[in-house]
Design an enzyme around this catalytic site. Structure first.
Site, mmCIF file in Angstrom:
data_model
loop_
_atom_site.group_PDB
_atom_site.id
_atom_site.type_symbol
_atom_site.label_atom_id
_atom_site.label_comp_id
_atom_site.label_asym_id
_atom_site.label_seq_id
_atom_site.Cartn_x
_atom_site.Cartn_y
_atom_site.Cartn_z
ATOM 1 N N HIS A 52 0.838 -1.209 0.000
ATOM 2 C CA HIS A 52 0.000 0.000 0.000
ATOM 3 C C HIS A 52 0.873 1.260 0.000
ATOM 4 O O HIS A 52 0.626 2.192 -0.774
ATOM 5 C CB HIS A 52 -0.918 0.006 1.229
ATOM 6 C CG HIS A 52 -1.676 1.284 1.399
ATOM 7 N ND1 HIS A 52 -2.741 1.637 0.588
ATOM 8 C CD2 HIS A 52 -1.530 2.305 2.271
ATOM 9 C CE1 HIS A 52 -3.215 2.815 0.967
ATOM 10 N NE2 HIS A 52 -2.497 3.246 1.981
ATOM 11 N N ARG A 57 -9.683 11.511 -1.094
ATOM 12 C CA ARG A 57 -8.345 11.619 -1.693
ATOM 13 C C ARG A 57 -8.031 12.999 -2.245
ATOM 14 O O ARG A 57 -6.868 13.419 -2.245
ATOM 15 C CB ARG A 57 -8.189 10.590 -2.813
ATOM 16 C CG ARG A 57 -8.339 9.157 -2.362
ATOM 17 C CD ARG A 57 -7.324 8.778 -1.311
ATOM 18 N NE ARG A 57 -7.477 7.382 -0.900
ATOM 19 C CZ ARG A 57 -6.820 6.837 0.104
ATOM 20 N NH1 ARG A 57 -5.979 7.562 0.826
ATOM 21 N NH2 ARG A 57 -7.004 5.578 0.413
ATOM 22 N N THR A 117 -14.480 7.280 10.703
ATOM 23 C CA THR A 117 -13.742 6.020 10.628
ATOM 24 C C THR A 117 -14.669 4.962 11.202
ATOM 25 O O THR A 117 -15.129 5.099 12.340
ATOM 26 C CB THR A 117 -12.452 6.093 11.475
ATOM 27 O OG1 THR A 117 -11.675 7.205 11.031
ATOM 28 C CG2 THR A 117 -11.630 4.825 11.349
ATOM 29 N N GLU A 142 -5.982 2.505 -5.189
ATOM 30 C CA GLU A 142 -5.010 1.553 -5.734
ATOM 31 C C GLU A 142 -5.668 0.617 -6.746
ATOM 32 O O GLU A 142 -5.097 0.306 -7.789
ATOM 33 C CB GLU A 142 -4.420 0.679 -4.618
ATOM 34 C CG GLU A 142 -3.626 1.405 -3.569
ATOM 35 C CD GLU A 142 -3.312 0.468 -2.415
ATOM 36 O OE1 GLU A 142 -4.052 0.497 -1.405
ATOM 37 O OE2 GLU A 142 -2.334 -0.302 -2.522
HETATM 38 O O1 LIG Z 1 1.170 8.169 1.196
HETATM 39 C C1 LIG Z 1 0.424 9.065 1.604
HETATM 40 O O2 LIG Z 1 0.685 10.250 1.493
HETATM 41 C C2 LIG Z 1 -0.861 8.741 2.246
HETATM 42 C C3 LIG Z 1 -1.203 7.514 2.583
HETATM 43 C C4 LIG Z 1 -2.503 7.183 3.130
HETATM 44 O O3 LIG Z 1 -3.543 7.788 2.875
HETATM 45 C C5 LIG Z 1 -2.565 5.989 3.957
HETATM 46 C C6 LIG Z 1 -3.003 6.082 5.377
HETATM 47 O O4 LIG Z 1 -3.988 6.660 5.863
HETATM 48 C C7 LIG Z 1 -2.359 5.071 6.202
HETATM 49 C C8 LIG Z 1 -2.806 3.730 5.763
HETATM 50 O O5 LIG Z 1 -4.003 3.471 5.867
HETATM 51 O O6 LIG Z 1 -1.984 2.914 5.330
HETATM 52 MG MG LIG Z 2 -10.698 8.078 9.153
#
Ligand SMILES: O=C(O)/C=C/C(=O)CC(=O)CC(=O)O
Ligand SMILES: [Mg+2]
Ligand SMILES: [Ca+2]
Length: 396
Positions: free
Chosen positions: A113, A217, A237, A338
């Site tokens: 991720h 996003r 959440t 993703e």
């Molecule tokens: O890479 C970034 O700037 C942001 C990443 C995320 O949005 C992920 C986040 O909230 C943490 C996760 O869920 O892995």
């Molecule tokens: Mg949240």
């Protein structure tokens, strides 16, 4: 007296016994345990006032000896007769937020991720930041907006700006997303100034829930530099109503993937706390992903050790989430950004094209872990539906 019949293969067998908070029409929320298709009212069955409360916090604060002793008593009950007044059909009860959330932290522990988001948010940089393999990166979120499964999610509004726009504009998010995560609930806190070692994980952590870290996003991409996620994630959440005790996850424990470079001593674990949990994400009823928790680079024991290594205290009711669970394969990704590669590769969901969430869409995340003797330990699900953005005064 009632003998509770547990259907064969039930994900809520005697090896699971997750705790939650429930009510029936006209009664106050109180603590129950799920067994098969029934919920056992613990205040009645165990004649103990600690369970007559609207959250698990008081019970969780009593510590691991009491957790073990209570689990033993419930296991005995489950195999014998339970007072009629303590047994409810699970379809007839309302489930509430099971814990009073103290602090909420969200980690970023999936290498897949983190690499994918790096490529999408920062295409001109290395996907992983230089710190990523040295510490479990995380941020503090908003405890007050943690909601139980089934709560509708109002589309957030905020500032949006794409690189092509000269200035930000205000309006409902156009890139509303999910993040499929596992969350860990602290039962016993720790005092200021005394870090919790990896080996002490099970003395502090009571159990685990499913988490959907709803993420806008477009709001996130504009606001996050340099302090990290803020309003793009703090609007809601969702967590699952059943807290699966750590004791039910013994058979799911696996080592994390190899950690290279070797982490600093305070992050080295002697006992593995990786977890072999299979998650499933459905979008409007269609399965779109199966994120594998065993792929997570950092374990929850390492997360807690890191969270307290500076002397920060932990409190009963703290919730720390793993971060989005994504595996190496496309169909194992735990966020739509993703799965659709930033919205460029739409998914077909029930014959309709989807990139991000539309009003009325519903997402459910479920998970199972291996139990003893071939049994399955279920987490139930965390579900939520998107409602249109609130109308009201806007500076559009
Ligand atoms: O890479 C970034 O700037 C942001 C990443 C995320 O949005 C992920 C986040 O909230 C943490 C996760 O869920 O892995
Ligand atoms: Mg949240
Ligand atoms: Ca997250």
């Amino acid at each position: 007296m009632t003998r509770i019949d547990v259907p064969d293969g039930s994900p809520f067998g005697v090896g699971n016994l997750p705790y939650g908070v429930f009510s029936t029409p006209g009664t106050e929320p109180r603590v129950g345990v799920r067994l098969g298709d029934s919920v056992i009212d613990l205040a009645v069955a165990l004649d103990d006032d600690v369970f007559a409360r609207p959250t698990l916090n008081a019970f969780m604060a009593q510590g691991p000896r009491r957790w073990a002793e209570t689990r033993e008593r419930i296991t005995e009950l489950a195999q014998g007769d339970v007072p009629d007044a303590a047994v409810h059909e699970s379809s007839q009860v309302r489930l509430h937020l099971p814990i009073e959330v103290a602090d909420y932290v969200d980690f970023y522990a999936s290498e897949h991720h983190a690499s994918n988001l790096g490529r999408l948010f920062r295409p001109d940089s290395e996907p992983l930041m230089p710190n990523w393999k040295h510490l479990p990166v995380g941020y503090h979120g908003r405890a007050g907006t943690v909601v139980v499964s089934g709560t509708d999610i109002v589309r957030p509004s905020g500032q949006r700006k794409t690189p092509a726009d000269a200035a930000p504009e205000f309006g409902p998010s156009r890139r509303l997303d999910i993040e499929a995560e596992l969350g860990f609930v602290v039962g016993v806190g720790s005092p200021l100034g005394s870090p919790v070692a990896c080996e002490e994980f099970a003395e502090h952590v009571f159990g685990a829930v499913l988490v959907n870290d709803w993420s806008a996003r477009d709001i996130q991409a504009w606001e996050y530099v340099p302090l990290g996620p803020f309003l793009g994630k703090s609007f809601a959440t969702s967590v699952s109503p059943w807290v699966v005790p750590l004791a039910a996850l013994e058979n799911a424990r696996v080592p994390t993937p190899p950690q290279q470079p070797e982490p600093l001593p305070y992050l080295r674990e002697k006992e593995p706390w990786g977890l072999d949990i299979e998650m499933t994400v459905t979008w409007n009823g269609q399965v779109v992903s199966r994120p594998p928790y065993r792929e997570m680079y950092w374990s929850p024991a390492q997360m807690l050790a890191h969270m307290t290594i500076n002397g920060a205290s932990a409190r009963t009711g703290d919730l720390f989430a793993s971060g989005t669970v994504s595996g190496p394969e496309k169909e194992q990704r735990g966020a739509f950004i993703e799965l659709t590669w930033g919205g460029r590769e739409p998914l077909r969901v029930n014959g309709e094209e989807r990139t991000f969430l539309e009003d009325g869409d519903e997402v459910a995340i479920s998970a199972t872990a291996p139990g003893a003797d071939g049994s399955v330990v279920g987490f139930g699900e965390v579900r939520g539906r998107v409602l249109p953005a609130a109308s009201g005064r806007r500076s559009e």
